[in-house]
Design an enzyme around this catalytic site. Structure first.
Site, short mmCIF file in Angstrom:
data_model
loop_
_atom_site.label_atom_id
_atom_site.label_comp_id
_atom_site.label_asym_id
_atom_site.label_seq_id
_atom_site.Cartn_x
_atom_site.Cartn_y
_atom_site.Cartn_z
N ASP A 195 44.80 54.41 37.59
CA ASP A 195 45.47 53.17 37.95
C ASP A 195 45.57 53.04 39.46
OD1 ASP A 195 45.87 52.14 35.46
OD2 ASP A 195 47.96 52.75 35.28
N LYS A 217 45.18 47.56 38.01
CA LYS A 217 45.57 46.16 37.86
C LYS A 217 46.37 45.73 39.07
CE LYS A 217 45.95 46.87 32.86
NZ LYS A 217 46.86 46.89 31.70
#
Length: 410
Positions: A195, A217
């Site tokens: 991530d 994200k």
């Protein structure tokens, strides 16, 4: 010359002669290896007696006989009498049975290594000539520390039929806030699915051929949908790879870790979760804000800023004894402030907005409910940020109390 072997004693007969301090220390090891242990000794020390009772170990309360070694895969003799131990070792030698002679390790046919483990890797240290258990132990401890830190090459070099997935909570970002288990699993990984907010500085430490997949994200921009992340984890594990899903914070705190575990289990993939320091607590801490504090806040309410405001959140915002921590809440701040004020929270209730916690770019904006929206806009507050609403966000909370009249410092 000593040749080291890895010998499985699971389900195999191990005879222990003597029942003192040395036997007690090593008996635990054999029991943990699921060996079939039996003991011959006139008396048991208190510690050995407790282990015998706990594990139902057969004990013959007498002096050892030569015939006792029959059927054993390994004999450990530690009677405290060198002559008896030497006789036991000689009986084993005649029958080609490996023997650890604790009276004189240099004259036994086997030695127990000073041992450390990391996952499925076992490292043992022995002396090639002479016996120096303290030296072996110190070297063992140094190797164990390097294994814990992920500084040794733990990756498998032979593919397995089925891989596995480990969801690793990376905490708020700094590498030294990773858990010991997280560092070990990263050192073993073939693939890391990472991530954006994880501890990315650890990635350069990995072997050059470790595949790193960026699925980070950003607000309003999700280039890799969650369903595709789930598919990637399963596909790599099915190819026999050890996969680490590296996340910021904790996998089960707004990390969609539950969905990833469910996807692995549905596909029959072994999966485990390693907790990490959640930003709910660690980011306020970085700004000197305790989310609970005696006499100030006894409860903690955690809010996903992207979700609708629930009745529980309304009640928490109105309760002066509750700290409300909002994740992913910068865009939702006007809605939350309006909700809090409408629920009866005072306009002067403290608010702290901590951006980029535990990084060099950390910044804290301290304000109140009444001014929070305007102050955040003026400061240009952006995600990632954690919003703390409650009296624990007071700037003076942890400062020493003012001296009373007549008191002196010191």
């Amino acid at each position: 010359m000593t040749t080291m072997l890895g010998v499985s004693l699971t389900g195999r007969d191990v005879l222990m002669v003597g029942a003192g301090e040395v036997t007690a220390r090593r008996l635990r090891r054999f029991v943990e290896d699921d060996a079939r242990v039996r003991i011959v000794a006139p008396e048991l020390s208190d510690e050995v007696r407790a282990l015998v009772a706990e594990h139902g170990i057969p004990w013959m309360p007498r002096v050892v006989r030569e015939s006792d070694v029959e059927g054993a895969w390994l004999v450990h003799t530690a009677t405290g009498e060198p002559r008896v131990d030497a006789d036991v070792a000689a009986a084993c030698e005649r029958r080609r049975i490996l023997c650890v002679n604790a009276s004189d390790g240099a004259h036994g046919s086997a030695r127990l290594a000073a041992e450390t483990r990391s996952g499925d890797v076992v490292v043992g240290v022995v002396s090639d000539a002479g016996v120096d258990p303290r030296r072996a132990g110190r070297l063992r401890d140094a190797i164990a520390a390097a294994l814990r830190d992920g500084r040794l090459p733990l990756r498998r070099r032979r593919a397995t039929a089925t891989g596995r997935v480990d969801l690793v909570g990376g905490g708020p970002g700094p590498v030294d806030l990773l858990t010991v288990r997280a560092r070990r699993l990263l050192a073993e990984a073939d693939v890391v699915v990472a991530d954006r907010l994880g501890p990315l500085d650890v990635l350069p430490e990995l072997d050059p051929d470790v595949e790193v997949v960026d699925v980070g994200k950003r607000p309003g921009h999700h280039p890799v949908p969650q369903e595709e992340i789930n598919r990637l984890l399963v596909a790599h594990a099915r190819a026999g790879k050890r996969v680490v899903r590296l996340k910021g914070g904790d996998p089960f705190v707004y990390g969609r870790g539950g969905e990833e575990v469910a996807a692995c289990l549905a596909a029959g993939i072994p999966v485990d979760v390693v907790p990490g320091l959640t930003s709910v607590v660690s980011v306020p801490q970085a700004a000197g804000i305790p989310v609970t504090h005696r006499g100030v806040a006894a409860s903690l309410h955690v809010v996903n800023g992207q979700a609708d405001v629930s009745a529980a959140t309304v009640a928490a915002l109105a309760d002066p004894a509750v700290t409300t921590v909002v994740l992913m809440g910068v865009a939702a701040l006007p809605r939350l402030v309006t909700t809090a004020l409408d629920a009866g929270a005072p306009a002067d209730r403290p608010v702290a907005i901590v951006e980029n916690g535990h990084t060099p770019r950390q910044r804290t904006t301290r304000t109140t409910l009444g001014r929070a929206v305007a102050d955040a806009r003026r400061a240009g507050v952006e995600n990632p940020a954690v919003i703390v609403i409650g009296d624990v966000a007071r700037a003076d909370l942890l400062l020493p109390a003012p001296l009373l009249a007549g008191e002196a410092a010191g």
